[in-house]
Design an enzyme around this catalytic site. Sequence first.
Site, PDB file in Angstrom:
ATOM      1  CE  LYS A 102      -0.266  -0.365   4.931  1.00  0.00           C
ATOM      2  NZ  LYS A 102      -1.239   0.035   6.097  1.00  0.00           N
ATOM      3  CE1 TYR A 157      14.143  31.205   3.960  1.00  0.00           C
ATOM      4  CE2 TYR A 157      14.171  28.760   3.823  1.00  0.00           C
ATOM      5  CZ  TYR A 157      13.932  30.136   3.127  1.00  0.00           C
ATOM      6  OH  TYR A 157      13.727  30.381   1.922  1.00  0.00           O
TER       7      TYR A 157
END
Length: 367
Positions: A35, A261
């Site tokens: 899956k 950042y």
Amino acid sequence: MGRPLVAEIDLNALRHNYQLALQQSASAQALAVIKADGYGHGAVRVARSLQDLAPGFAVACIEEAEELRQAGIQHPLLLLEGFFSADELPLIVAHDYQLVVHSQWQVDALIDFFHQQPAQNTSLKIWLKVDSGMHRLGFDPSKVEEVYSFLQSQPWTQAIYLTSHFACADDLDSHFTREQLACLQELAEKLGHPPVSLANSPATLAWPEACGGWLRPGIMLYGASPLPKGHPQGDLLQAVMTLKSRLISVREIPAGDRVGYGGRFQASQPTRIGVVACGYGDGYPRQAVDGTPIWVAGKRCKLAGRVSMDMITVDLSAAPEAQVGDEVELWGKNLDVNEVAACCDTISYTLLTGLLPRVPRQSVNEH
Ligand SMILES: Cc1ncc(COP(=O)(O)O)c(C=O)c1O
């Protein structure tokens, strides 16, 4: 050519891991769980590679099953959550999907469906799910005999398997796992020993008493052990995905300067900083802390500064010779994905399934 980020998928390792799962099973039966696009590895690629070894595959929903059928995979496909609405039933019947039945509303929908469309040639393989304690999906154990007998008496039922899911099999001492197991064993006894399916990867690797019937290994196929390091079986797994990129820039910054950042990383000494083409826009987790391991030019280096959308920055102190163009591994053969996940406050499952489509997957060791 182009952006150097790629996820190499080693199909030999995949096959090795599947065979390891099989070796744990007394009955040598294992549905490969593929899956979520084969846990990010490409469901069709994984199915093709395993189709001569695995007798069937398990997926989460009909859309995932359809993708495999359309790619020519003819193997039995099990829908692990069954159907979500009754309008899926014609396709389930037409394409011969096997299905988990976990709730009374699904039984009611089956009754309605076959009432309106009497089932001459239909023969469903039903995996009756028992809630053995996880309280996610499944019938309460007290209801199972009744539902089982009802399903068994229907002309559209070809076979019934008894299935359940473990909540704590990665805890090697789990009392709860023993209770779940006992619950299933008791039910199986009462029902005359139908085929059962219990074991996910941690149970496959660490709970031999749960390895009767059909195993359902997922994460272990992809080489990420769900068990603590040092477990003899878990340590035999081989990483299937290696997420690779290259250094695209290298600079030296003085002590005290900051990187990225928010300036999260501050150099305590003059430091060479490498920039790697990979970021959260690829699925590399933004939660990664400074110090998260990154393999650069054969050396273990440390993430330095916040992950950006397309880039990450790395302290090259441990790889003083590293240059622009050198190979970087974010996780894979040299760097256990579990270790990276731990630095991101998550688990290997989310890193592998979270790798985004813009990262090209490249098969290696195809056979
Ligand atoms: C019902 C069911 N069976 C098997 C698996 C495979 O589990 P694992 O990846 O831990 O082997 C899953 C995965 O979540 C599942 O939901």
